[in-house]
Design a protein around this motif. Structure first.
Motif, short mmCIF file in Angstrom:
data_model
loop_
_atom_site.label_atom_id
_atom_site.label_comp_id
_atom_site.label_asym_id
_atom_site.label_seq_id
_atom_site.Cartn_x
_atom_site.Cartn_y
_atom_site.Cartn_z
N GLU A 143 -13.17 -10.25 0.16
CA GLU A 143 -13.30 -9.06 -0.01
C GLU A 143 -12.17 -8.44 -1.08
O GLU A 143 -11.04 -8.84 -1.26
CB GLU A 143 -12.71 -8.49 1.14
N ILE A 144 -12.78 -7.56 -2.14
CA ILE A 144 -12.29 -6.88 -2.85
C ILE A 144 -12.52 -5.30 -2.92
O ILE A 144 -13.80 -4.92 -2.79
CB ILE A 144 -12.43 -7.19 -4.56
N ARG A 145 -11.69 -4.59 -2.64
CA ARG A 145 -11.76 -3.00 -2.48
C ARG A 145 -11.38 -2.50 -3.83
O ARG A 145 -10.24 -2.57 -4.07
CB ARG A 145 -11.18 -2.62 -1.24
N MET A 146 -12.22 -1.78 -4.46
CA MET A 146 -11.91 -1.04 -5.54
C MET A 146 -12.21 0.59 -5.50
O MET A 146 -12.22 1.00 -6.65
CB MET A 146 -12.35 -1.81 -6.82
N LEU B 183 -6.23 -16.30 -2.70
CA LEU B 183 -6.58 -14.97 -2.15
C LEU B 183 -7.86 -14.97 -1.47
O LEU B 183 -8.88 -15.37 -1.95
CB LEU B 183 -6.62 -14.15 -3.33
N ARG B 184 -7.97 -14.16 -0.33
CA ARG B 184 -9.05 -13.85 0.42
C ARG B 184 -9.52 -12.58 0.56
O ARG B 184 -10.53 -12.16 0.24
CB ARG B 184 -8.93 -14.54 1.90
N ILE B 185 -8.50 -11.67 0.53
CA ILE B 185 -8.60 -10.40 0.59
C ILE B 185 -7.67 -9.53 -0.35
O ILE B 185 -6.53 -10.02 -0.54
CB ILE B 185 -8.42 -9.66 1.88
N LEU B 186 -8.31 -8.69 -1.30
CA LEU B 186 -7.60 -7.91 -2.18
C LEU B 186 -7.94 -6.56 -2.09
O LEU B 186 -9.03 -6.06 -2.33
CB LEU B 186 -7.83 -8.46 -3.51
N HIS B 187 -6.94 -5.67 -1.81
CA HIS B 187 -7.26 -4.16 -1.92
C HIS B 187 -6.42 -3.55 -3.02
O HIS B 187 -5.37 -3.54 -3.22
CB HIS B 187 -6.65 -3.77 -0.40
N ASN C 40 0.91 -1.21 0.00
CA ASN C 40 -0.06 -0.14 -0.04
C ASN C 40 0.97 1.31 0.18
O ASN C 40 2.06 1.26 0.50
CB ASN C 40 -0.92 0.22 1.61
N GLN C 41 0.69 2.36 -0.54
CA GLN C 41 1.14 3.64 -0.59
C GLN C 41 2.38 3.68 -1.03
O GLN C 41 3.40 3.87 -0.38
CB GLN C 41 0.91 4.27 1.00
N ASN C 42 2.35 3.35 -2.46
CA ASN C 42 3.63 3.32 -2.88
C ASN C 42 3.38 4.16 -4.48
O ASN C 42 2.57 4.77 -4.32
CB ASN C 42 4.27 1.75 -3.29
N ARG C 43 4.12 3.87 -5.37
CA ARG C 43 4.04 4.55 -6.69
C ARG C 43 4.06 3.62 -7.79
O ARG C 43 4.41 3.90 -8.93
CB ARG C 43 5.15 5.66 -6.87
N ILE C 44 3.35 2.30 -7.43
CA ILE C 44 3.49 0.96 -8.40
C ILE C 44 2.36 1.50 -9.47
O ILE C 44 1.31 1.60 -9.09
CB ILE C 44 3.38 -0.04 -7.69
N LYS C 45 3.00 1.41 -10.74
CA LYS C 45 2.14 1.21 -11.83
C LYS C 45 2.20 -0.17 -12.30
O LYS C 45 2.98 -0.99 -11.97
CB LYS C 45 2.68 1.99 -12.91
N SER C 46 1.12 -0.52 -13.03
CA SER C 46 0.84 -1.86 -13.76
C SER C 46 1.99 -2.37 -14.26
O SER C 46 2.26 -3.61 -14.01
CB SER C 46 -0.24 -1.77 -14.64
N LEU D 191 -2.53 -3.63 -2.27
CA LEU D 191 -1.93 -2.66 -3.34
C LEU D 191 -2.63 -1.26 -3.37
O LEU D 191 -2.71 -1.06 -4.42
CB LEU D 191 -1.85 -3.36 -4.52
N GLY D 192 -3.27 -1.01 -2.31
CA GLY D 192 -4.10 0.11 -2.38
C GLY D 192 -2.92 1.48 -2.37
O GLY D 192 -1.97 1.40 -1.86
N HIS D 193 -3.69 2.58 -2.92
CA HIS D 193 -3.18 3.66 -2.89
C HIS D 193 -1.82 3.84 -3.94
O HIS D 193 -0.58 4.10 -3.09
CB HIS D 193 -2.86 4.42 -1.68
N ASN D 194 -1.82 3.24 -4.86
CA ASN D 194 -0.75 3.19 -5.82
C ASN D 194 -1.01 3.78 -6.95
O ASN D 194 -1.85 4.76 -7.13
CB ASN D 194 -0.21 1.83 -6.12
N ALA D 195 -0.29 3.35 -8.18
CA ALA D 195 -0.63 4.18 -9.42
C ALA D 195 -1.33 3.09 -10.52
O ALA D 195 -1.04 3.37 -11.79
CB ALA D 195 0.34 4.84 -10.03
#
Length: 155
Positions: free
Chosen positions: A126-129, A93-97, A52-58, A77-81
């Motif tokens: 859980e999937i948060r988008m 996978l059980r939780i994906l952010h 979370n909270q990096n600058r990762i692009k696809s 992987l929330g709060h990236n690019a």
């Protein structure tokens, strides 16, 4: 014999691919709150990975980065690019952010197998988008195998 490492909040900009290659028992890895633009090769036994909270692009995530991580249950992987959902997410996978990225599209194969209408992703809880510029209602077939719909914008 390390099982857990937390490198959160260290302003790390790059990690070489072989950095974790000898940590074969590593189960939990946090690289949150750094300045990474790409992910290194991850250890095979991971159950929890937080970037979370990096600058990762696809393009900073290799196509098979998660495919062989058969124990991975929690992926943050929330709060990236990111412009898209990472490919080849493991069945474990059980939780994906993925909240607050720049995800603009998904395909029918992103979470499900479009050629198999009986397939159910039973472990995914859980999937948060939310916070992405995608309207999830335009991609309902991408969620047909999930027990619960992803959190995010549907209108």
């Amino acid at each position: 014999t390390l099982r857990r490492i937390d490198f959160s909040g260290n302003r790390i900009e790059e990690i070489e691919d072989g950095a974790f290659s000898k940590l074969l028992l590593l189960e939990e890895l946090s690289l949150a709150e750094n300045r990474l633009v790409k992910l290194p090769v991850l250890p095979p036994k991971l159950t929890t990975f937080n970037a979370n909270q990096n600058r990762i692009k696809s393009r900073g995530i290799k196509a098979n980065a998660f495919k062989k991580l058969t124990n991975l249950a929690y992926l943050y992987l929330g709060h990236n690019a990111l412009e898209s959902v990472p490919l080849n997410l493991p069945e474990s996978l059980r939780i994906l952010h993925l909240q607050y990225n720049n995800i603009t599209s998904i395909t029918d194969d992103t979470f499900c197998k479009s050629n198999n209408t009986r397939y159910i992703r039973t472990r995914m809880d859980e999937i948060r988008m939310e916070g992405n510029p995608i309207v999830l209602a335009k991609h309902v077939n991408a969620f047909s195998c999930l027990r619960m719909l992803p959190v995010g914008t549907y209108y």
